[in-house]
Design a protein around this motif. Structure first.
Motif, PDB file in Angstrom:
ATOM      1  N   LEU A  52      58.988 -76.951  61.054  1.00 14.39           N
ATOM      2  CA  LEU A  52      58.925 -75.840  61.274  1.00 14.39           C
ATOM      3  C   LEU A  52      57.884 -74.551  60.409  1.00 14.39           C
ATOM      4  CD1 LEU A  52      62.112 -74.509  61.503  1.00 14.39           C
ATOM      5  CD2 LEU A  52      62.135 -74.560  58.982  1.00 14.39           C
ATOM      6  N   GLY A  53      56.671 -74.988  59.658  1.00 11.17           N
ATOM      7  CA  GLY A  53      55.911 -74.420  59.064  1.00 11.17           C
ATOM      8  C   GLY A  53      55.435 -73.991  59.804  1.00 11.17           C
ATOM      9  N   LEU A  54      54.954 -75.164  61.534  1.00 19.63           N
ATOM     10  CA  LEU A  54      53.597 -74.727  62.069  1.00 19.63           C
ATOM     11  C   LEU A  54      54.295 -74.244  63.296  1.00 19.63           C
ATOM     12  CD1 LEU A  54      52.198 -78.107  62.465  1.00 19.63           C
ATOM     13  CD2 LEU A  54      51.275 -76.448  61.843  1.00 19.63           C
ATOM     14  N   LEU A  55      55.738 -73.608  63.227  1.00 22.29           N
ATOM     15  CA  LEU A  55      56.275 -73.432  64.290  1.00 22.29           C
ATOM     16  C   LEU A  55      56.222 -71.245  64.789  1.00 22.29           C
ATOM     17  CD1 LEU A  55      59.104 -75.681  64.942  1.00 22.29           C
ATOM     18  CD2 LEU A  55      57.126 -75.339  66.787  1.00 22.29           C
ATOM     19  N   ALA A  56      56.508 -71.493  62.826  1.00 25.74           N
ATOM     20  CA  ALA A  56      56.009 -70.457  62.772  1.00 25.74           C
ATOM     21  C   ALA A  56      54.617 -69.695  62.154  1.00 25.74           C
ATOM     22  CB  ALA A  56      57.124 -70.131  61.092  1.00 25.74           C
ATOM     23  N   GLY A  57      53.979 -70.514  62.516  1.00 24.85           N
ATOM     24  CA  GLY A  57      52.684 -69.886  62.638  1.00 24.85           C
ATOM     25  C   GLY A  57      52.126 -70.031  60.709  1.00 24.85           C
ATOM     26  N   TRP A  88      59.991 -61.436  65.363  1.00 25.72           N
ATOM     27  CA  TRP A  88      59.906 -62.306  66.032  1.00 25.72           C
ATOM     28  C   TRP A  88      60.836 -62.981  64.991  1.00 25.72           C
ATOM     29  CZ3 TRP A  88      60.283 -64.553  70.557  1.00 25.72           C
ATOM     30  CH2 TRP A  88      59.909 -63.805  71.801  1.00 25.72           C
ATOM     31  N   LEU A  89      60.442 -63.466  63.697  1.00 26.96           N
ATOM     32  CA  LEU A  89      61.176 -64.214  62.599  1.00 26.96           C
ATOM     33  C   LEU A  89      62.256 -64.193  61.643  1.00 26.96           C
ATOM     34  CD1 LEU A  89      58.662 -67.153  62.622  1.00 26.96           C
ATOM     35  CD2 LEU A  89      60.633 -66.684  64.766  1.00 26.96           C
ATOM     36  N   LEU A 165      65.621 -67.636  64.216  1.00 25.22           N
ATOM     37  CA  LEU A 165      66.555 -67.713  62.554  1.00 25.22           C
ATOM     38  C   LEU A 165      65.552 -69.192  62.398  1.00 25.22           C
ATOM     39  CD1 LEU A 165      67.413 -66.547  59.454  1.00 25.22           C
ATOM     40  CD2 LEU A 165      69.279 -67.832  60.519  1.00 25.22           C
ATOM     41  N   MET A 166      64.924 -69.283  61.161  1.00 22.81           N
ATOM     42  CA  MET A 166      64.503 -70.283  60.886  1.00 22.81           C
ATOM     43  C   MET A 166      64.945 -70.867  59.945  1.00 22.81           C
ATOM     44  SD  MET A 166      59.845 -70.982  62.222  1.00 22.81           S
ATOM     45  CE  MET A 166      60.786 -70.812  64.117  1.00 22.81           C
ATOM     46  N   ALA A 167      65.681 -71.852  59.001  1.00 26.00           N
ATOM     47  CA  ALA A 167      66.388 -72.133  58.170  1.00 26.00           C
ATOM     48  C   ALA A 167      65.699 -73.656  57.338  1.00 26.00           C
ATOM     49  CB  ALA A 167      67.584 -72.148  58.393  1.00 26.00           C
ATOM     50  N   ASP A 168      64.839 -74.142  56.617  1.00 20.52           N
ATOM     51  CA  ASP A 168      65.138 -75.069  55.221  1.00 20.52           C
ATOM     52  C   ASP A 168      66.196 -75.303  54.719  1.00 20.52           C
ATOM     53  OD1 ASP A 168      63.950 -77.161  55.761  1.00 20.52           O
ATOM     54  OD2 ASP A 168      61.577 -76.565  54.230  1.00 20.52           O
ATOM     55  N   GLU A 169      66.488 -76.626  55.162  1.00 16.29           N
ATOM     56  CA  GLU A 169      68.015 -77.396  54.726  1.00 16.29           C
ATOM     57  C   GLU A 169      68.723 -75.767  53.825  1.00 16.29           C
ATOM     58  OE1 GLU A 169      68.947 -79.837  53.973  1.00 16.29           O
ATOM     59  OE2 GLU A 169      67.114 -81.223  54.282  1.00 16.29           O
ATOM     60  N   PRO A 170      69.373 -74.944  54.167  1.00 18.66           N
ATOM     61  CA  PRO A 170      70.268 -73.833  53.939  1.00 18.66           C
ATOM     62  C   PRO A 170      71.456 -74.222  52.981  1.00 18.66           C
ATOM     63  CG  PRO A 170      70.507 -73.841  56.166  1.00 18.66           C
ATOM     64  CD  PRO A 170      69.436 -75.460  56.093  1.00 18.66           C
ATOM     65  N   GLU A 192      77.666 -63.192  67.503  1.00 19.05           N
ATOM     66  CA  GLU A 192      77.526 -61.510  67.366  1.00 19.05           C
ATOM     67  C   GLU A 192      75.521 -61.441  67.966  1.00 19.05           C
ATOM     68  OE1 GLU A 192      80.390 -61.239  64.326  1.00 19.05           O
ATOM     69  OE2 GLU A 192      78.275 -60.793  63.867  1.00 19.05           O
ATOM     70  N   ARG A 193      74.611 -62.064  67.815  1.00 24.62           N
ATOM     71  CA  ARG A 193      73.573 -61.547  67.917  1.00 24.62           C
ATOM     72  C   ARG A 193      72.389 -62.337  68.912  1.00 24.62           C
ATOM     73  NH1 ARG A 193      73.808 -56.585  65.929  1.00 24.62           N
ATOM     74  NH2 ARG A 193      70.861 -56.628  66.651  1.00 24.62           N
ATOM     75  N   GLY A 194      73.159 -63.716  68.948  1.00 25.00           N
ATOM     76  CA  GLY A 194      72.280 -63.843  70.194  1.00 25.00           C
ATOM     77  C   GLY A 194      70.828 -64.815  69.875  1.00 25.00           C
ATOM     78  N   THR A 195      70.986 -64.655  68.309  1.00 23.30           N
ATOM     79  CA  THR A 195      69.547 -64.981  67.274  1.00 23.30           C
ATOM     80  C   THR A 195      69.371 -66.484  67.987  1.00 23.30           C
ATOM     81  OG1 THR A 195      69.885 -63.274  66.636  1.00 23.30           O
ATOM     82  CG2 THR A 195      68.611 -64.911  65.525  1.00 23.30           C
ATOM     83  N   THR A 196      68.414 -66.997  68.195  1.00 20.67           N
ATOM     84  CA  THR A 196      67.942 -68.552  68.136  1.00 20.67           C
ATOM     85  C   THR A 196      68.179 -69.614  66.920  1.00 20.67           C
ATOM     86  OG1 THR A 196      66.558 -68.269  70.138  1.00 20.67           O
ATOM     87  CG2 THR A 196      66.496 -70.188  68.816  1.00 20.67           C
ATOM     88  N   LEU A 197      69.232 -69.991  66.711  1.00 22.21           N
ATOM     89  CA  LEU A 197      68.610 -70.804  65.761  1.00 22.21           C
ATOM     90  C   LEU A 197      68.187 -72.177  65.318  1.00 22.21           C
ATOM     91  CD1 LEU A 197      72.772 -70.893  64.008  1.00 22.21           C
ATOM     92  CD2 LEU A 197      70.867 -69.114  63.451  1.00 22.21           C
ATOM     93  N   LEU A 198      66.650 -72.066  64.428  1.00 21.40           N
ATOM     94  CA  LEU A 198      66.394 -73.287  64.538  1.00 21.40           C
ATOM     95  C   LEU A 198      66.777 -73.763  63.174  1.00 21.40           C
ATOM     96  CD1 LEU A 198      64.745 -75.397  66.290  1.00 21.40           C
ATOM     97  CD2 LEU A 198      62.911 -74.047  65.041  1.00 21.40           C
ATOM     98  N   LEU A 199      67.621 -75.365  62.363  1.00 17.96           N
ATOM     99  CA  LEU A 199      67.727 -75.621  61.201  1.00 17.96           C
ATOM    100  C   LEU A 199      67.262 -77.255  61.165  1.00 17.96           C
ATOM    101  CD1 LEU A 199      71.643 -74.742  61.475  1.00 17.96           C
ATOM    102  CD2 LEU A 199      69.680 -73.331  60.747  1.00 17.96           C
ATOM    103  N   VAL A 200      65.903 -76.889  59.441  1.00 20.31           N
ATOM    104  CA  VAL A 200      66.131 -78.526  59.326  1.00 20.31           C
ATOM    105  C   VAL A 200      67.446 -78.878  58.165  1.00 20.31           C
ATOM    106  CG1 VAL A 200      64.865 -79.481  58.023  1.00 20.31           C
ATOM    107  CG2 VAL A 200      63.724 -78.257  59.565  1.00 20.31           C
ATOM    108  N   THR A 201      67.470 -79.988  58.711  1.00 22.53           N
ATOM    109  CA  THR A 201      68.699 -80.271  57.927  1.00 22.53           C
ATOM    110  C   THR A 201      69.162 -81.701  57.647  1.00 22.53           C
ATOM    111  OG1 THR A 201      71.355 -79.710  57.149  1.00 22.53           O
ATOM    112  CG2 THR A 201      70.602 -81.008  59.446  1.00 22.53           C
ATOM    113  N   HIS A 202      69.688 -82.570  56.366  1.00 23.68           N
ATOM    114  CA  HIS A 202      69.680 -83.421  56.147  1.00 23.68           C
ATOM    115  C   HIS A 202      71.610 -83.535  56.282  1.00 23.68           C
ATOM    116  CE1 HIS A 202      66.267 -84.992  53.595  1.00 23.68           C
ATOM    117  NE2 HIS A 202      66.134 -85.683  54.428  1.00 23.68           N
TER     118      HIS A 202
END
Length: 231
Positions: A52-57, A88-89, A165-170, A192-202
């Protein structure tokens, strides 16, 4: 797939651990289209948060490349990557990352003000209303429950209208019922917004809400599965 908003190609991350190199990510490649809902899953130490950190730069890969839209991150300066992130993020973290000296309204206003956006207060009020916190605008983080703090964090993440939207164990610090409410908010805003969700989760239930699941093990991408249609 729609035009990718994120593209990772042969991403590797190797760090020095004592006298030996430690491979955290090893040749990971995938694309994520606009409006997608993607869960990144795997055991602790599998490389999820590093990815996730690499994808976010926020970090640079040892090898490989990341694109946000048609912009490659590797050749950008720190300032240019920060500017791209602002455009972007949005980010949501397990520990909320709210500033304790600011009210809920001020926490959401802050990134808008830093970006020079107009009517920061009005936009912050609108987003806090969307997450059900109109009555908590003047409350400080210590006066809010964990679920309310995470809703403030979600409002802050969405107020800049990010494409991703990037979320780390939200939901990691929330009980089951509160976590489910927070997840509902994120997916409602995705619709509602068409926002891409990228979620790190257990969280298996959260992962099952996503249309796609990327599975990591030992730093390798071992699964890329379409789970269901987007909610």
């Amino acid at each position: 797939m729609t035009e990718p908003v994120i593209r990772a190609q042969d991403l590797s991350k190797i760090v020095q651990s004592g006298d030996a190199p430690l491979t955290i990510l090893d040749g990971v490649s995938f694309e994520v289209g606009a409006g997608a809902t993607v869960a990144i899953v795997g055991a602790s130490g599998s490389g999820k948060t590093t990815l996730l950190g690499l994808l976010a730069g926020l970090d640079r890969p040892t090898a490989g490349e990341v694109w946000l839209g048609d912009t490659a991150l590797n050749g950008l300066s720190e300032d240019a990557r920060a500017a791209l992130r602002r455009r972007w993020l949005g980010f949501v973290f397990q520990s909320f990352q709210l500033l304790p000296a600011l009210t809920a309204l001020e926490n959401v206003m802050l990134p808008l003000e830093l970006a020079g956006a107009g009517d920061a207060a009005g936009r912050a009020r609108e987003w806090l209303a969307r997450v059900g916190l109109s009555a908590r605008l003047s409350h400080y983080p210590k006066q809010l429950s964990g679920g309310e703090q995470q809703r403030v964090a979600i409002a802050r993440a969405f107020c800049g209208e990010p494409q991703v939207l990037m979320a780390d164990e939200p939901t990691g610090n929330l009980d089951g019922a509160t976590g489910a409410e927070v997840v509902d908010v994120m997916f409602r805003l995705n619709r509602e917004r068409g926002t891409t969700l990228l979620l790190v989760t257990h969280n298996a239930e959260l992962a099952s809400r996503c249309a796609r699941r990327l599975s990591l093990a030992g730093g390798k991408l071992i699964g890329d599965d379409a789970v269901r249609e987007s909610p």
